[in-house]
Motif scaffolding. Structure first.
Motif, mmCIF file in Angstrom:
data_model
loop_
_atom_site.group_PDB
_atom_site.id
_atom_site.type_symbol
_atom_site.label_atom_id
_atom_site.label_comp_id
_atom_site.label_asym_id
_atom_site.label_seq_id
_atom_site.Cartn_x
_atom_site.Cartn_y
_atom_site.Cartn_z
ATOM 1 N N ARG A 194 -18.745 5.392 -92.839
ATOM 2 C CA ARG A 194 -19.359 4.063 -92.813
ATOM 3 C C ARG A 194 -19.484 3.499 -94.227
ATOM 4 O O ARG A 194 -19.225 2.311 -94.473
ATOM 5 C CB ARG A 194 -20.735 4.142 -92.148
ATOM 6 C CG ARG A 194 -21.491 2.835 -92.057
ATOM 7 C CD ARG A 194 -20.776 1.836 -91.197
ATOM 8 N NE ARG A 194 -21.567 0.619 -90.983
ATOM 9 C CZ ARG A 194 -21.054 -0.514 -90.532
ATOM 10 N NH1 ARG A 194 -19.762 -0.590 -90.238
ATOM 11 N NH2 ARG A 194 -21.828 -1.572 -90.381
ATOM 12 N N VAL A 210 -20.733 8.792 -80.590
ATOM 13 C CA VAL A 210 -20.250 7.511 -80.083
ATOM 14 C C VAL A 210 -21.102 6.962 -78.941
ATOM 15 O O VAL A 210 -20.675 6.044 -78.244
ATOM 16 C CB VAL A 210 -18.778 7.643 -79.623
ATOM 17 C CG1 VAL A 210 -17.878 7.984 -80.811
ATOM 18 C CG2 VAL A 210 -18.623 8.705 -78.524
ATOM 19 N N PRO A 212 -23.153 4.623 -77.122
ATOM 20 C CA PRO A 212 -23.507 3.223 -77.381
ATOM 21 C C PRO A 212 -24.976 2.959 -77.090
ATOM 22 O O PRO A 212 -25.622 3.673 -76.317
ATOM 23 C CB PRO A 212 -22.603 2.454 -76.424
ATOM 24 C CG PRO A 212 -22.293 3.405 -75.329
ATOM 25 C CD PRO A 212 -22.290 4.775 -75.936
ATOM 26 N N ALA A 319 -24.051 5.822 -82.256
ATOM 27 C CA ALA A 319 -22.730 5.313 -82.615
ATOM 28 C C ALA A 319 -22.817 4.455 -83.874
ATOM 29 O O ALA A 319 -23.777 3.711 -84.080
ATOM 30 C CB ALA A 319 -22.158 4.497 -81.467
ATOM 31 N N GLU A 321 -20.333 1.847 -86.318
ATOM 32 C CA GLU A 321 -19.071 1.115 -86.399
ATOM 33 C C GLU A 321 -18.243 1.655 -87.567
ATOM 34 O O GLU A 321 -18.716 1.699 -88.711
ATOM 35 C CB GLU A 321 -19.336 -0.378 -86.602
ATOM 36 C CG GLU A 321 -20.105 -1.033 -85.469
ATOM 37 C CD GLU A 321 -19.282 -1.152 -84.197
ATOM 38 O OE1 GLU A 321 -18.052 -1.386 -84.309
ATOM 39 O OE2 GLU A 321 -19.864 -1.013 -83.102
ATOM 40 N N ARG A 345 -15.011 2.157 -78.610
ATOM 41 C CA ARG A 345 -15.915 1.017 -78.830
ATOM 42 C C ARG A 345 -16.347 0.918 -80.288
ATOM 43 O O ARG A 345 -16.508 -0.189 -80.826
ATOM 44 C CB ARG A 345 -17.173 1.153 -77.971
ATOM 45 C CG ARG A 345 -16.999 0.914 -76.498
ATOM 46 C CD ARG A 345 -18.381 0.700 -75.913
ATOM 47 N NE ARG A 345 -18.425 0.809 -74.466
ATOM 48 C CZ ARG A 345 -19.525 0.604 -73.740
ATOM 49 N NH1 ARG A 345 -20.676 0.299 -74.348
ATOM 50 N NH2 ARG A 345 -19.498 0.726 -72.441
ATOM 51 N N SER A 346 -16.583 2.063 -80.931
ATOM 52 C CA SER A 346 -17.151 2.055 -82.285
ATOM 53 C C SER A 346 -16.171 2.503 -83.360
ATOM 54 O O SER A 346 -16.382 2.225 -84.539
ATOM 55 C CB SER A 346 -18.405 2.938 -82.342
ATOM 56 O OG SER A 346 -18.100 4.268 -81.943
#
Length: 383
Positions: A194, A210, A212, A319, A321, A345-346
């Protein structure tokens, strides 16, 4: 880095005083055992006879000096980052074009987890592999773990540890590197991704984080299975995490005073989280487990290692990004098995995904050959 902090890399040699080993022997001779559990399984915790067998091996057959020689043979170092002395293994490959990698352990692990993969990663040609897959390997001990220092103030979260690793690798002369981790190591590696310092080329995790924030709506089979796994974990397996994230100091008195208490605290997780047929020894040898336990007992890190839960447990496993190139390997007997649909998704640049057919939470320790293959495959595309 503070004004008084040095960027020096100092060689570190383990040589535990014989008096400390003798003290451990006396404590193992004078154990006051609890009564036997009232069930014929592990549902109340590590069974009395299983722990007795581990301690008897520890007392009569285990050789710490063998482990000490192994660690010294890898090459150990220390350096100060953000006011804390960090211990790490550093093994350079004989291959000039090797890719640097930093491997991060979790709890109740240590640098011992990676002892069986360092050789194949650094020198694949000597282990039946392709020299083009070689890595220079760095394996740090988390702050408050092993032979790293214990932070004397709060704030050492996964974010701060990731920032420390981002300082460590350039300090070792690496202008481009990759990172890998499981358990807390996965959280720290994910946070490093990140942050994405300019030197970081890609990451790999063997416990993809992960989950969500919103899991409403219809679920796939894999998503439903992960939720069920997490519900089972919360119901029967996370008492240790609740204690360590709320009252680590209270727990620490028992872990610091009793080697059997420290051993049982970890041994239970080797049962619960490995791919075994009913006993931890199906997955790992007693010497291997005791090597890891000794990296908590000898430097007295039971309480300080638990404080990472106090610092980061409530926010360390959600999760995140990610745009950095990311690989994931899912081992079938890990705490939970993340579904690819949630990962996508991430994780916005997923370069590797594989669901392995055997192994558990301690992937490199349990299945070193599979673990090495996963890393080689994952990182080929970014070399």
């Amino acid at each position: 880095m503070t004004g008084s902090e040095s960027a020096a890399i100092e060689p570190f040699t383990l040589d535990i005083p014989e008096a400390e080993l003798a003290d451990l022997g006396r404590r193992l001779e004078a154990v006051r055992w609890p009564d036997r559990e009232s069930v014929d399984n592990w549902s109340q915790g590590a069974p009395l006879e299983a722990v007795r067998a581990l301690v008897e091996h520890w007392r009569t057959r285990y050789d710490w000096r063998r482990c000490e020689r192994m660690l010294n043979g890898f090459g150990q170092y220390r350096t100060e980052i953000d006011g804390v002395g960090i211990h790490f293994l550093h093994v350079r490959s004989p291959e000039a074009n090797a890719l640097p990698i930093i491997l991060t352990h979790g709890w109740p692990g240590s640098v011992i987890e990676f002892s069986k993969v360092i050789g194949p990663l650094t020198d694949p040609a000597a282990h039946g592999g392709d020299p083009a897959d070689a890595f220079h390997v760095v394996v740090p001990s988390l702050p408050g773990y092993g032979f790293s220092d214990t932070p004397r103030s709060t704030g050492w979260s996964v974010q701060r540890i990731a920032a420390a690793w981002a300082a460590l690798m350039p300090r070792l002369g690496y202008s481009r590197y990759v990172a890998q981790g499981g358990d807390w190591g996965a959280a720290i590696t994910t946070m490093l991704g990140r942050l994405w310092p300019k030197e970081l080329a890609a990451i790999h995790v063997n416990m993809p984080l992960v989950m969500p924030a919103d899991v409403s709506g219809s679920l796939s089979e894999g998503e439903a299975r992960m939720l069920s796994d997490m519900e089972d974990y919360a119901r029967v397996d996370n008492g240790y995490a609740i204690q360590q994230s709320t009252r680590p100091q209270t727990l620490g008195y028992g872990l610091a005073d009793s080697p059997v208490g420290q051993a049982a605290w970890i041994y239970e997780k080797f049962w619960s989280w490995t791919d075994n047929q009913g006993s931890p020894t199906d997955a790992l040898g007693m010497d291997e487990m005791l090597d890891n336990i000794m990296l908590y007992w000898l430097p007295n890190k039971g309480a300080s290692s638990a404080r990472l839960y106090w610092e980061s447990f409530k926010g360390g496993f959600g999760a995140v990004e990610l745009d950095v190139p990311t690989g994931c390997s899912v081992f079938p007997h890990d705490i939970y098995r993340a579904p690819r649909s949630w990962a996508e998704r991430s994780i916005h640049n997923l370069i590797h995904w594989n669901e392995v057919d055997r192994g558990g939470h301690f992937a490199a320790f349990e299945q070193p050959a599979l673990f090495v293959d996963e890393l080689r495959t994952c990182f080929r595309s970014i070399r």
